[in-house]
Motif scaffolding. Structure first.
Motif, PDB file in Angstrom:
ATOM      1  N   SER A  41       0.807  -1.025   0.060  1.00 32.68           N
ATOM      2  CA  SER A  41       0.230   0.083  -0.044  1.00 32.68           C
ATOM      3  C   SER A  41       0.937   1.131   0.144  1.00 32.68           C
ATOM      4  CB  SER A  41      -0.955  -0.132   1.135  1.00 32.68           C
ATOM      5  OG  SER A  41      -0.156   0.157   2.370  1.00 32.68           O
ATOM      6  N   LEU A  42       0.171   2.190  -0.416  1.00 35.38           N
ATOM      7  CA  LEU A  42       0.839   3.785  -0.309  1.00 35.38           C
ATOM      8  C   LEU A  42      -0.132   4.552   0.097  1.00 35.38           C
ATOM      9  CD1 LEU A  42       2.292   3.698  -4.223  1.00 35.38           C
ATOM     10  CD2 LEU A  42       3.633   3.226  -1.964  1.00 35.38           C
ATOM     11  N   ILE A  43       0.131   5.547   1.048  1.00 32.27           N
ATOM     12  CA  ILE A  43      -0.610   6.272   2.014  1.00 32.27           C
ATOM     13  C   ILE A  43      -0.580   7.503   1.719  1.00 32.27           C
ATOM     14  CG2 ILE A  43      -1.232   6.384   4.322  1.00 32.27           C
ATOM     15  CD1 ILE A  43       0.212   3.756   4.975  1.00 32.27           C
ATOM     16  N   GLU A  44      -1.547   8.071   1.587  1.00 28.89           N
ATOM     17  CA  GLU A  44      -1.885   9.745   1.234  1.00 28.89           C
ATOM     18  C   GLU A  44      -2.419  10.202   2.789  1.00 28.89           C
ATOM     19  OE1 GLU A  44      -2.423  11.589  -2.865  1.00 28.89           O
ATOM     20  OE2 GLU A  44      -4.120  10.311  -2.423  1.00 28.89           O
ATOM     21  N   GLY A  52      14.698   7.717   2.474  1.00 26.29           N
ATOM     22  CA  GLY A  52      14.597   8.119   3.980  1.00 26.29           C
ATOM     23  C   GLY A  52      13.129   8.515   4.464  1.00 26.29           C
ATOM     24  N   GLN A  53      12.061   8.317   3.432  1.00 24.67           N
ATOM     25  CA  GLN A  53      10.640   8.725   3.756  1.00 24.67           C
ATOM     26  C   GLN A  53       9.930   7.109   3.711  1.00 24.67           C
ATOM     27  OE1 GLN A  53       9.714  11.589   4.976  1.00 24.67           O
ATOM     28  NE2 GLN A  53      11.978  12.363   4.918  1.00 24.67           N
ATOM     29  N   ALA A  54       9.003   7.018   4.582  1.00 23.80           N
ATOM     30  CA  ALA A  54       8.232   6.144   4.658  1.00 23.80           C
ATOM     31  C   ALA A  54       6.817   6.392   3.975  1.00 23.80           C
ATOM     32  CB  ALA A  54       7.661   5.364   6.254  1.00 23.80           C
ATOM     33  N   ILE A  55       6.747   5.877   2.616  1.00 27.99           N
ATOM     34  CA  ILE A  55       5.621   6.173   2.003  1.00 27.99           C
ATOM     35  C   ILE A  55       4.521   5.013   1.849  1.00 27.99           C
ATOM     36  CG2 ILE A  55       7.218   7.523   0.388  1.00 27.99           C
ATOM     37  CD1 ILE A  55       6.890   5.358  -1.810  1.00 27.99           C
ATOM     38  N   PRO A  90     -10.061   4.344   3.942  1.00 30.55           N
ATOM     39  CA  PRO A  90      -9.558   5.541   4.666  1.00 30.55           C
ATOM     40  C   PRO A  90      -8.255   5.469   5.746  1.00 30.55           C
ATOM     41  CG  PRO A  90     -11.674   5.001   4.776  1.00 30.55           C
ATOM     42  CD  PRO A  90     -11.063   3.900   4.230  1.00 30.55           C
ATOM     43  N   SER A  91      -7.448   6.702   5.276  1.00 25.61           N
ATOM     44  CA  SER A  91      -6.000   6.556   6.211  1.00 25.61           C
ATOM     45  C   SER A  91      -6.645   6.664   7.755  1.00 25.61           C
ATOM     46  CB  SER A  91      -5.170   7.858   5.854  1.00 25.61           C
ATOM     47  OG  SER A  91      -4.909   7.731   4.570  1.00 25.61           O
ATOM     48  N   LEU A  92      -7.601   7.185   8.198  1.00 27.03           N
ATOM     49  CA  LEU A  92      -8.249   7.264   9.545  1.00 27.03           C
ATOM     50  C   LEU A  92      -8.501   5.809  10.159  1.00 27.03           C
ATOM     51  CD1 LEU A  92      -9.257   9.058  11.911  1.00 27.03           C
ATOM     52  CD2 LEU A  92     -11.457   8.647  10.914  1.00 27.03           C
ATOM     53  N   GLU A  93      -8.734   4.926   9.356  1.00 27.22           N
ATOM     54  CA  GLU A  93      -8.854   3.605   9.703  1.00 27.22           C
ATOM     55  C   GLU A  93      -7.644   2.741   9.536  1.00 27.22           C
ATOM     56  OE1 GLU A  93     -12.355   2.180   7.961  1.00 27.22           O
ATOM     57  OE2 GLU A  93     -13.613   3.759   8.608  1.00 27.22           O
ATOM     58  N   SER A  94      -6.685   3.109   9.288  1.00 28.78           N
ATOM     59  CA  SER A  94      -5.519   2.368   8.436  1.00 28.78           C
ATOM     60  C   SER A  94      -4.651   2.054   9.750  1.00 28.78           C
ATOM     61  CB  SER A  94      -4.712   3.172   7.720  1.00 28.78           C
ATOM     62  OG  SER A  94      -3.455   2.469   7.224  1.00 28.78           O
ATOM     63  N   PHE A  95      -4.357   0.733   9.728  1.00 25.87           N
ATOM     64  CA  PHE A  95      -3.267   0.273  10.425  1.00 25.87           C
ATOM     65  C   PHE A  95      -1.667   0.709   9.882  1.00 25.87           C
ATOM     66  CE2 PHE A  95      -6.880  -2.416  11.667  1.00 25.87           C
ATOM     67  CZ  PHE A  95      -6.405  -3.124  12.787  1.00 25.87           C
ATOM     68  N   CYS A  96      -1.981   0.758   8.946  1.00 28.52           N
ATOM     69  CA  CYS A  96      -0.399   1.336   8.181  1.00 28.52           C
ATOM     70  C   CYS A  96      -0.006   2.758   8.402  1.00 28.52           C
ATOM     71  CB  CYS A  96      -0.447   0.955   6.654  1.00 28.52           C
ATOM     72  SG  CYS A  96      -0.975  -0.781   5.965  1.00 28.52           S
ATOM     73  N   ALA A  97      -1.179   3.298   8.511  1.00 26.04           N
ATOM     74  CA  ALA A  97      -0.692   4.999   9.045  1.00 26.04           C
ATOM     75  C   ALA A  97       0.327   4.966  10.210  1.00 26.04           C
ATOM     76  CB  ALA A  97      -1.966   5.568   9.423  1.00 26.04           C
ATOM     77  N   HIS A  98       0.114   3.871  11.157  1.00 27.36           N
ATOM     78  CA  HIS A  98       0.753   3.721  12.401  1.00 27.36           C
ATOM     79  C   HIS A  98       2.189   3.139  11.889  1.00 27.36           C
ATOM     80  CE1 HIS A  98      -2.638   4.612  15.292  1.00 27.36           C
ATOM     81  NE2 HIS A  98      -3.364   4.149  14.311  1.00 27.36           N
ATOM     82  N   THR A  99       2.236   2.357  11.024  1.00 24.97           N
ATOM     83  CA  THR A  99       3.347   1.852  10.648  1.00 24.97           C
ATOM     84  C   THR A  99       4.471   2.683  10.182  1.00 24.97           C
ATOM     85  OG1 THR A  99       2.336  -0.414  10.039  1.00 24.97           O
ATOM     86  CG2 THR A  99       4.391  -0.144   9.116  1.00 24.97           C
ATOM     87  N   ILE A 100       3.927   3.745   9.319  1.00 22.82           N
ATOM     88  CA  ILE A 100       4.998   4.714   8.625  1.00 22.82           C
ATOM     89  C   ILE A 100       5.240   5.740   9.551  1.00 22.82           C
ATOM     90  CG2 ILE A 100       3.767   4.536   6.331  1.00 22.82           C
ATOM     91  CD1 ILE A 100       2.427   7.063   6.920  1.00 22.82           C
TER      92      ILE A 100
END
Length: 501
Positions: free
Chosen positions: A58-61, A131-134, A79-89
């Protein structure tokens, strides 16, 4: 959704909205919203390794998480609000584990945890570029997993690195394709511009003797357009022999001295002038030229103009010499007939003006031919009160060459000045009738011109022949076969001119 939304911790919101992260994301994945089967192997390997029903790349905006590849779901985004991956980055680049989402207050309330598909386990590793978690490579299970094999985490990191490398490679390939497309467009546009401008461009492989040129190149050298490379010897053979040796010498000098070639030559079959420019493009390890790049332009019009200018200059030089000789003779003869300096200047200036008017007309026509009607107007109108009313012309369409125009101009000037002083042009009622006909005789075309004055004062023949009379008779001496006869009839002066055309 902005970064102050309470549902996300501040650190996670800050990571989502990081300008540096978003710049890298947009740069390497402008097509992030599209699924990409090139990443499917990564998601399948991740699902198999973890024996998990769901795996994602996945790629996260800031507001949306886009799935580049997915296993176990038909969704393409969330939705990024419900994303586990948002916490990962938002982490430090390490794995982000959620053993049991039901027991984690950060996720327990989310629809996919509280309801279908009842997600429990999550493991995700960030995809890091510059260097950026995308984005992430992650797996989900509907069964909680209190313990995760560390070796699986190592493999997940490797899959994340693989996803990062694949994104970079695809980004480089995309940018390279865009650059090549731009270069190709520029090349096509450049080639079209050269062809439209009839500029021949060519690349000469000196080792093989082949020449690759555009369509304009073939047209300029009048060579067939076959699609096959031309041979240098064929191109050299198409140059006029008189110009070929000099052209080849210039090419050799340019190659030997590593200077620009600049040549001018004619094409043998058409006679057109071509300008050549070019220089060595490549040399071998020993410094010998191997590739020569050049262009050719058709400069026939410019060369024709130069030739015309040279001819005009030669003609002008000839005319100036003749005119100077004529002026010297006029000055001497006028001075002999007029002892008064004031009268001399007046008489001489008028004759000088007559020559100047004829020269002006000839110059306007590049010392070619001028129309007889133009010469009439130039020489007679200054002495007529009303040219249209006092000068009646009956003529054929006749043109005069330089010697004819200058000589006849002087004749007309002398007749007009006499008419203004003593004859028809000295009164308002007086008139001059000019009849000019082109007659074909055994020797060629001849102008028969008659000057007749009417309604002027009575004419008395002069007691002696003045310089004006002599000048009238002698002005056409340079035109063989010409003659002028003046008769002083009581009704008006009549002059008959015979002038070969």
């Amino acid at each position: 959704m902005n970064k102050t939304t309470p549902e996300l911790p501040a650190a996670v919101a800050d990571s989502l909205h990081s300008a540096e992260r978003l710049d890298v994301l947009q740069s390497v994945a402008p097509d992030m919203r599209l699924l990409d089967p090139d990443f499917d192997s990564i998601t399948h390997i991740a699902a198999d390794l973890f024996r998990a029903p769901v795996a994602l790349v996945s790629l996260i905006e800031p507001h949306t998480q886009w799935f580049k590849s997915r296993v176990g779901t038909e969704d393409t985004h969330a939705p990024s609000l419900e994303s586990f991956c948002a916490h990962t980055i938002a982490g430090s680049g390490e794995v982000f584990l959620v053993p049991d989402a039901c027991l984690d207050p950060r996720f327990a309330h989310q629809p996919r945890v509280a309801g279908e598909p009842f997600l429990r386990f999550y493991a995700g590793v960030p995809v890091i570029i510059d260097g950026q978690a995308i984005g992430t490579v992650c797996v989900f299970d509907v069964v909680a997993r209190p313990h995760t094999d560390p070796q699986l985490i190592v493999q997940l990191h490797r899959l994340s690195a693989l996803a990062s490398s694949l994104l970079k490679l695809k980004d480089e390939a995309r940018k390279r394709a865009l650059k090549e497309a731009a270069l190709s467009r520029d090349g096509r546009r450049h080639a079209m511009a050269l062809d439209a401008a009839n500029v021949g461009s060519w690349l000469w492989d000196i080792r093989t003797g082949s020449v690759a040129g555009n369509g304009a190149m073939n047209r300029l050298f009048n060579l067939p357009v076959s699609g096959a490379p031309l041979r240098a010897k064929d191109i050299f053979a198409s140059i006029l022999p008189d110009d070929r040796v000099k052209t080849l010498d210039k090419l050799r000098d340019a190659m030997a001295q590593d200077e620009e070639y600049d040549g001018l030559f004619r094409v043998r079959s058409t006679g057109r002038w071509l300008l050549g420019r070019g220089r060595v493009h490549e040399r071998d390890a020993d410094g010998r030229p191997t590739v020569f790049l050049g262009i050719n332009l058709d400069v026939t019009d410019e060369q024709s103009s130069i030739q015309r200018t040279r001819l005009l200059l030669r003609e002008l030089n000839h005319r100036v010499k003749n005119t100077l000789a004529m002026l010297q003779s006029l000055a001497r003869q006028t001075l002999r007939q007029t002892s008064d300096p004031h009268l001399f200047m007046k008489a001489f200036s008028g004759r000088l003006q007559a020559i100047s008017e004829a020269h002006g007309l000839l110059s306007d026509h590049e010392w070619g031919e001028i129309r007889l009607s133009s010469l009439f107007a130039k020489q007679i109108s200054p002495y007529a009160r009303d040219y249209d009313a006092q000068v009646e012309i009956h003529k054929d369409d006749i043109s005069l060459g330089p010697d004819q125009a200058v000589g006849l101009g002087l004749v007309l000037h002398e007749l007009a000045t006499n008419a203004a002083k003593y004859g028809a042009l000295s009164t308002a009622r007086g008139k001059i009738v000019l009849t000019a006909r082109s007659v074909t005789e055994e020797t060629g075309r001849v102008l028969h011109l008659t000057w007749t004055e009417v309604d002027g004062p009575p004419v008395h023949p002069p007691e002696r022949r003045g310089f004006g009379s002599i000048l009238i008779e002698r002005s056409l001496d340079k035109v063989l076969g010409s003659s002028v006869k003046v008769e002083y009839l009581p009704a008006g002066v009549t002059a008959i001119v015979r002038l070969p055309l």
